[in-house]
Design an enzyme around this catalytic site. Sequence first.
Site, short mmCIF file in Angstrom:
data_model
loop_
_atom_site.label_atom_id
_atom_site.label_comp_id
_atom_site.label_asym_id
_atom_site.label_seq_id
_atom_site.Cartn_x
_atom_site.Cartn_y
_atom_site.Cartn_z
N HIS A 256 0.79 -1.23 0.00
CA HIS A 256 0.00 0.00 0.00
C HIS A 256 0.83 1.30 0.00
O HIS A 256 0.89 2.00 -0.98
CB HIS A 256 -0.93 0.01 1.23
CG HIS A 256 -1.81 -1.19 1.34
ND1 HIS A 256 -2.85 -1.46 0.50
CD2 HIS A 256 -1.82 -2.21 2.23
CE1 HIS A 256 -3.46 -2.58 0.85
NE2 HIS A 256 -2.85 -3.06 1.91
O1 RIB Z 1 -5.46 -0.13 4.17
C1 RIB Z 1 -4.05 -0.06 4.08
C2 RIB Z 1 -3.51 0.98 4.99
O2 RIB Z 1 -3.80 0.65 6.33
C3 RIB Z 1 -1.97 1.11 4.93
O3 RIB Z 1 -1.60 2.43 5.18
C4 RIB Z 1 -1.51 0.22 6.05
O4 RIB Z 1 -0.26 0.65 6.60
C5 RIB Z 1 -2.61 0.44 7.07
O5 RIB Z 1 -2.29 1.62 7.79
#
Ligand code: RIB
Length: 313
Positions: free
Chosen positions: A242
């Site tokens: 992500h």
């Molecule tokens: O949904 C993904 C996000 O949530 C990313 O930023 C991960 O680190 C969690 O914080």
Amino acid sequence: MPRKIIIDTDPGQDDAVAILLALASPDEIEVLAVVAVAGNVGLHHNANNARKVLELSGHTSVPVYAGCARPMRRQLVTAEHVHGDTGLNGPDLPEPSIPLQTQHGVDYIIDALMSAEPGTITLCTLGPLTNIAMAMVKQPAIIGRIAEIVMMGGAYFEVGNITPAAEFNIYVDPEAADVVLRSGVPTTMLPLDVTHQMQSTPARLDAIRALGNRTGEAVYQMLSFSQEFDLEKYGWEGAPLHDPTVIAYLLRPHLFEGRHCNVSIETDSELTVGMTVTDYWHVTGKVRNVNYMRNGDAEGFYALLNERLARLP
Ligand code: RIB
Ligand code: CA
């Protein structure tokens, strides 16, 4: 001239990789500071992890601040089930020796934006938007001074990950996301629609380990830990990656494509709270407040990531 950024983050293994990618790109990015926010795990761990990552990278002069310990209105929801009890399970990184700044992270964000030339600082948010929203509430004058917000969060075509409707960063503090998306600050969103295309397959993880430096080994161990939950849940060849997409967007925006459209946050319905209601097809006349990324070039993303992580110790 490198782009000045403040990274607001809840590390989190994927946050850590994003921070490393930024630190490995000094010609394009100047990291002014890292500000921790409660999210993946509690604030103490997140602030600790941010300092561990800076020490891993050798960039120990970047200041780390602790921001808000809970969302604006709701009780904190965390994600130890993904990230482990410390939030950075995987590598055995030493306890940090660099100090945590004593100023509150929200006050740092305000002071940095009020003292810099307007439009010269970009906020890169990798967690819940609590710190950013609280800074906007405490000092609304910062709104016109933020160059851009580039955030990991939200979902539309890929739907939610923490609930069927909501992505984690938005779900944890939907009121904060609402404040930020209504602010009028130019905002680019890297949602699950994009990050689910960036799957860290075994071959990609092996290529990171094969870099042969301590950073590559640590990142391999981080992602090998945090992938477990998502591999079990989705059954894909690789878990989504992500937060590094935020930094990759700054470095290579053409790796991503999407469009400006309205994104509104559900803050009331208990069924869909935290949903990013994205008017991608422009069916409403609502303000097109977000540059919403829908697709990304995974091969190009991982090639960039490997090239830059190789620069670190
Ligand atoms: O949904 C993904 C996000 O949530 C990313 O930023 C991960 O680190 C969690 O914080
Ligand atoms: Ca995060």
